[in-house]
Scaffold this motif. Structure first.
Motif, PDB file in Angstrom:
ATOM      1  N   GLY A  47      29.232 -47.542 -20.944  1.00  0.00           N
ATOM      2  CA  GLY A  47      28.912 -46.269 -21.587  1.00  0.00           C
ATOM      3  C   GLY A  47      29.830 -45.149 -21.126  1.00  0.00           C
ATOM      4  N   ASN A  48      30.180 -45.166 -19.836  1.00  0.00           N
ATOM      5  CA  ASN A  48      31.089 -44.143 -19.312  1.00  0.00           C
ATOM      6  C   ASN A  48      32.487 -44.293 -19.892  1.00  0.00           C
ATOM      7  N   TYR A  49      32.979 -45.544 -19.994  1.00  0.00           N
ATOM      8  CA  TYR A  49      34.297 -45.780 -20.594  1.00  0.00           C
ATOM      9  C   TYR A  49      34.310 -45.326 -22.056  1.00  0.00           C
ATOM     10  N   ALA A  50      33.235 -45.611 -22.779  1.00  0.00           N
ATOM     11  CA  ALA A  50      33.172 -45.227 -24.190  1.00  0.00           C
ATOM     12  C   ALA A  50      33.197 -43.709 -24.355  1.00  0.00           C
ATOM     13  N   ARG A  51      32.526 -42.985 -23.457  1.00  0.00           N
ATOM     14  CA  ARG A  51      32.547 -41.515 -23.533  1.00  0.00           C
ATOM     15  C   ARG A  51      33.954 -40.979 -23.308  1.00  0.00           C
ATOM     16  N   TYR A  52      34.675 -41.551 -22.367  1.00  0.00           N
ATOM     17  CA  TYR A  52      36.043 -41.095 -22.121  1.00  0.00           C
ATOM     18  C   TYR A  52      36.952 -41.444 -23.300  1.00  0.00           C
ATOM     19  N   TYR A  53      36.738 -42.608 -23.920  1.00  0.00           N
ATOM     20  CA  TYR A  53      37.572 -42.992 -25.064  1.00  0.00           C
ATOM     21  C   TYR A  53      37.339 -42.054 -26.249  1.00  0.00           C
ATOM     22  N   ARG A  54      36.080 -41.620 -26.431  1.00  0.00           N
ATOM     23  CA  ARG A  54      35.764 -40.705 -27.530  1.00  0.00           C
ATOM     24  C   ARG A  54      35.995 -39.244 -27.167  1.00  0.00           C
ATOM     25  N   GLY A  55      36.329 -38.957 -25.910  1.00  0.00           N
ATOM     26  CA  GLY A  55      36.531 -37.574 -25.480  1.00  0.00           C
ATOM     27  C   GLY A  55      35.235 -36.799 -25.365  1.00  0.00           C
ATOM     28  N   GLU A  56      34.150 -37.457 -24.959  1.00  0.00           N
ATOM     29  CA  GLU A  56      32.848 -36.814 -24.873  1.00  0.00           C
ATOM     30  C   GLU A  56      32.345 -36.701 -23.440  1.00  0.00           C
ATOM     31  N   GLN A  57      33.217 -36.920 -22.452  1.00  0.00           N
ATOM     32  CA  GLN A  57      32.784 -36.842 -21.059  1.00  0.00           C
ATOM     33  C   GLN A  57      32.508 -35.388 -20.664  1.00  0.00           C
ATOM     34  N   PRO A  58      31.574 -35.158 -19.746  1.00  0.00           N
ATOM     35  CA  PRO A  58      31.293 -33.778 -19.314  1.00  0.00           C
ATOM     36  C   PRO A  58      32.451 -33.217 -18.493  1.00  0.00           C
ATOM     37  N   LEU A  59      32.495 -31.900 -18.403  1.00  0.00           N
ATOM     38  CA  LEU A  59      33.544 -31.234 -17.644  1.00  0.00           C
ATOM     39  C   LEU A  59      33.321 -31.456 -16.157  1.00  0.00           C
ATOM     40  N   ALA A  60      34.369 -31.843 -15.439  1.00  0.00           N
ATOM     41  CA  ALA A  60      34.288 -32.116 -14.004  1.00  0.00           C
ATOM     42  C   ALA A  60      35.052 -31.046 -13.219  1.00  0.00           C
ATOM     43  N   PHE A  61      34.837 -31.027 -11.891  1.00  0.00           N
ATOM     44  CA  PHE A  61      35.534 -30.139 -10.953  1.00  0.00           C
ATOM     45  C   PHE A  61      35.237 -28.664 -11.213  1.00  0.00           C
ATOM     46  N   HIS A  62      34.113 -28.354 -11.835  1.00  0.00           N
ATOM     47  CA  HIS A  62      33.751 -26.966 -12.103  1.00  0.00           C
ATOM     48  C   HIS A  62      32.574 -26.583 -11.222  1.00  0.00           C
ATOM     49  N   SER A  63      32.668 -25.433 -10.570  1.00  0.00           N
ATOM     50  CA  SER A  63      31.566 -24.953  -9.736  1.00  0.00           C
ATOM     51  C   SER A  63      30.417 -24.450 -10.607  1.00  0.00           C
ATOM     52  N   GLU A  64      29.228 -24.411 -10.036  1.00  0.00           N
ATOM     53  CA  GLU A  64      28.065 -23.916 -10.768  1.00  0.00           C
ATOM     54  C   GLU A  64      28.236 -22.451 -11.139  1.00  0.00           C
TER      55      GLU A  64
END
Length: 466
Positions: free
Chosen positions: A12-29
């Motif tokens: 499921g995680n690979y599929a999200r990255y392939y579709r460009g639907e992964q959440p934004l990372a490395f961002h502070s609250e």
């Protein structure tokens, strides 16, 4: 079923990255709260570029077996087109599957997803000993599973969607005449004991970093890069403060509290002030060069890890690249695709053996198959024609090999050779006897004749003319 469930989270995680639907990372609250819903994050979908760049170079052009016409059945099952789906799934998830079954003497071949299919292997020989396919029928609120064994196929069913493995009931058993599990695995593995590795695993973190930098650049362009105008010498206006219920807030002095506000809207192009001491000015916008430099560095790291040419990632230089430089930059990607073709070729040959077993009834272990691949080098039409002409002129390549190098399939090569032979016959007739040539053309136009190999047809034409 446990082996099928284990990697589903990764899939499921690979599929999200392939579709460009992964959440934004490395961002502070704090940054997320400050941005709110004013600006959505920008995803730079490098994983899809990597998977598709490899898959488009892996093209099956033919298959030959010593028993049965496998290639015609290969085309009839649309595998010449669906092979790309098999390759993309294996490159993305680490493995994919092809199921071969029979409809009488005609093989029925389907492409299967690792999200529905899993296999168990012999730890000594690594041969597939059993396989399972599970799917859900939401209309009937049922869960189905097919268990494939060398001697039989079992159909299991659960009476709810997403039924637990222990609640499935055996409802049907069918014999397996092939004597072998009819599912072939396409495993994307660099090491012997790997159970499949995704091609995007190494660039997922770098993709997150690139997406974060792109989002930060857009955020900075929205809040900091625009020149800011200012006005001094004018008193600020004040407006009353109200609480969440709409009631005025009273201060310690018994008066309603107020807060200063800027009278001039931020988006206005013109400003006017009556005070004689008012002064206008403008602050320069913040430069965005730092984001560009960081993004270029991240793209260079992605190129080094994935073997993607810089031009595929939008990395441009002041001097345009020559054809030789572009070809050299793609060497790593082509070498990577070639190694994948060698691995997947074994699986396609296993598919061909199972198809031949359905066609002829032979034991799959006694069938010899060979798969043919198109050249993974993507060259221009002029380059292909020039290379083929040179090899042909030096009699180092047959006409069929030249057409195969051109990228034609076996069926297209056969049809093209027929057309070439027909033209050769027409030219031979024209040189031997113009009257006979006119007669042949009239007979062909009337549908009274067809062209066979050169010598036999010429004899037939001479008899008909006489």
């Amino acid at each position: 079923m446990q082996a099928l469930d284990a990697p589903q989270n990764n899939y499921g995680n690979y599929a999200r990255y392939y579709r460009g639907e992964q959440p934004l990372a490395f961002h502070s609250e704090e940054s997320t709260e400050a941005i709110g819903d004013k600006l959505s994050h920008l995803v730079v979908n490098v994983p899809r570029v990597l998977v598709n760049s490899l898959a488009e170079r892996m093209r099956v052009s033919g298959m030959s077996c010593d028993k049965g016409d496998v290639w015609s059945e290969f085309v009839r099952n649309d595998l010449d087109q669906l092979a790309g789906v098999v390759h993309r799934s294996a490159l993305l998830y680490g493995q994919s599957f092809v199921l071969v079954w029979g409809d009488g003497s005609r093989p029925v071949v389907t492409v299967e997803s690792p999200q529905q299919v899993q296999v168990l292997t012999d730890p000594a020989t690594r041969a597939i000993t059993s396989a399972v396919k599970r799917w859900e029928n939401k209309t009937k609120q049922e869960t189905h599973a097919m268990l494939y064994l060398p001697d039989q196929v079992q159909h299991w069913r659960g009476k709810t969607v997403g039924a637990a493995n222990t609640s499935l009931e055996l409802i049907e058993t069918l014999p397996n005449p092939m004597g072998q599990v009819p599912i072939v695995r396409f495993l994307n593995a660099d090491l012997i004991c790997d159970e499949g590795t995704s091609e995007i695993a190494d660039i997922m973190g770098l993709t997150d970093a690139l997406s974060k930098l792109s989002t930060d650049m857009l955020t900075a362009s929205e809040f900091l890069a625009k020149p800011r105008r200012y006005l001094t010498g004018e008193p600020l206006e004040r407006e009353p403060v109200f609480d969440e219920n709409g009631d005025p807030v009273i201060g310690s002095d018994g008066e309603q509290e107020t807060k200063p506000v800027v009278a001039i809207p931020d988006g206005d192009r013109f400003m006017q002030a009556e005070g004689e001491h008012a002064r206008f000015g403008q602050l320069d916008g913040a430069p965005l060069d730092g984001f560009k430099n960081s993004a270029d560095l991240t793209l260079s790291l992605i190129s080094a890890v994935s073997n993607l040419p810089p031009s595929y990632l939008g990395i441009v230089h002041s001097n345009p690249s020559s054809a030789e430089a572009i070809k050299s930059a793609e060497a790593g990607l082509i070498s990577r695709a070639t190694s994948k073709m060698a691995s997947f070729g074994r699986s396609w040959e296993a598919v061909g053996r199972l198809m031949a077993s359905v066609i002829t009834g032979a034991d799959p272990h006694t069938v010899e198959c060979r798969v043919k691949w198109s050249d993974p080098n993507l060259r221009s039409e002029a380059q292909l024609a020039d290379a083929a002409m040179k090899w042909r002129s030096e009699t180092l390549m047959s006409r069929k090999s030249a057409l195969r190098a051109r990228g034609l399939s076996d069926d297209e090569i056969t049809e093209e050779l027929k057309e070439i032979y027909t033209e050769m016959q027409m030219e031979a007739l024209a040189k031997s006897d113009p009257a006979l040539m006119r007669f042949a053309k009239s007979q062909e136009a009337a549908g009274n004749m067809s062209y066979a190999p050169l010598g036999e047809e010429l004899q037939g034409l001479e008899l008909e003319a006489a």
